[in-house]
Design an enzyme around this catalytic site. Structure first.
Site, PDB file in Angstrom:
ATOM      1  N   LYS A   1      18.723  67.739   8.142  1.00 12.25           N
ATOM      2  CA  LYS A   1      20.064  68.215   8.462  1.00 12.25           C
ATOM      3  C   LYS A   1      20.786  68.688   7.201  1.00 12.25           C
ATOM      4  CE  LYS A   1      22.216  63.606   8.473  1.00 12.25           C
ATOM      5  NZ  LYS A   1      23.140  63.812   7.351  1.00 12.25           N
TER       6      LYS A   1
ATOM      7  N   MET B   1      30.540  58.663   6.843  1.00 13.59           N
ATOM      8  CA  MET B   1      30.163  60.069   6.742  1.00 13.59           C
ATOM      9  C   MET B   1      29.145  60.425   7.822  1.00 13.59           C
ATOM     10  SD  MET B   1      30.316  60.756   2.626  1.00 13.59           S
ATOM     11  CE  MET B   1      29.424  59.287   2.084  1.00 13.59           C
ATOM     12  N   CYS B   2      27.864  60.370   7.503  1.00 13.23           N
ATOM     13  CA  CYS B   2      26.845  60.864   8.423  1.00 13.23           C
ATOM     14  C   CYS B   2      26.702  60.024   9.693  1.00 13.23           C
ATOM     15  CB  CYS B   2      25.517  60.991   7.699  1.00 13.23           C
ATOM     16  SG  CYS B   2      25.591  62.153   6.303  1.00 13.23           S
ATOM     17  N   VAL B   3      26.827  58.703   9.571  1.00 16.28           N
ATOM     18  CA  VAL B   3      26.734  57.852  10.765  1.00 16.28           C
ATOM     19  C   VAL B   3      27.892  58.152  11.707  1.00 16.28           C
ATOM     20  CG1 VAL B   3      26.868  55.479  11.616  1.00 16.28           C
ATOM     21  CG2 VAL B   3      25.425  56.014   9.643  1.00 16.28           C
TER      22      VAL B   3
ATOM     23  N   THR C   1      27.768  61.823  13.255  1.00 15.72           N
ATOM     24  CA  THR C   1      26.745  61.965  14.284  1.00 15.72           C
ATOM     25  C   THR C   1      27.143  61.224  15.558  1.00 15.72           C
ATOM     26  OG1 THR C   1      25.027  62.215  12.593  1.00 15.72           O
ATOM     27  CG2 THR C   1      24.308  61.569  14.807  1.00 15.72           C
TER      28      THR C   1
END
Length: 199
Positions: free
Chosen positions: A88, A120-122, A125
């Site tokens: 990603k 952030m990413c957790v 998503t």
């Protein structure tokens, strides 16, 4: 809070890459995250659930720059139709990737999210998954982040555990935040139901 968590058909493992769980740049809770994600992956495999390992492509010079040691996934992959790696370019695992199509084609309606970084990413998503109508389970002890350093005139340093809890809270009441990864249960998605589970 009940320990009974209805099964999910997919496990999304977010950015559990060497730079973030080993060495000097590891998150403070790296040992716990590796332990919890190892268990989640093993149980998801046994149940035939779809496992998606998200792998962040950092910019040049970053600790997760593609094809550098820090970029490598920590967990061994059992590549196949039920376990895939998706690279990603952004925090959100759905942005510019085939994740949404994969989940739809597999018939997944409920998923668990784990990994790094919490805020952030957790979170990004999980937030998109919620917006797309998925049931999202977020086990508190299976995601983590870094401490936030002090910012003069703004705040003292903020411990990573606090940052992770705020990231959960910011998702609102649609996400199912549970205390323990061990309470997550798995089932094969409809496209794989009827297939053999692993002993």
């Amino acid at each position: 809070m009940s320990n009974h968590v209805p099964p999910v058909e997919s496990l999304i493992v977010v950015d559990v890459q060497s730079a973030f769980v080993s060495g000097e740049g590891a998150v403070p809770a790296a040992e716990r995250i590796v332990d919890r994600t190892t268990d989640l992956i093993a149980r998801a495999r046994k149940s035939g659930a779809l496992i998606v390992h998200l792998q962040n492509d950092g910019p040049a010079g970053a600790e997760d720059e593609p094809h550098t040691p820090g970029w490598e996934l920590h967990h061994p992959i059992e590549a196949g139709p039920a376990e895939v790696v998706i690279r990603k370019p952004k925090d959100d695992g759905f942005h510019g990737t085939p994740l949404g199509t994969l989940l739809t084609d597999s018939g997944v309606r409920a998923l668990a999210v784990c990994g790094v970084m919490s805020e952030m990413c957790v979170q990004a998503t999980a937030r998109t998954a919620l917006a797309l109508g998925y049931r999202v389970v977020l086990p508190h002890d299976a995601h983590a982040t870094q401490d936030i350093p002090a910012a003069p005139g703004i705040s003292d340093g903020i411990p990573a555990a606090t940052v992770s809890r705020v990231a959960e809270w910011a998702l609102g009441n649609e996400a199912e935040v549970i205390a323990h990864a061990s309470d997550v249960t798995f089932a094969a998605p409809p496209s794989r139901s009827g297939g053999a589970t692993r002993d």
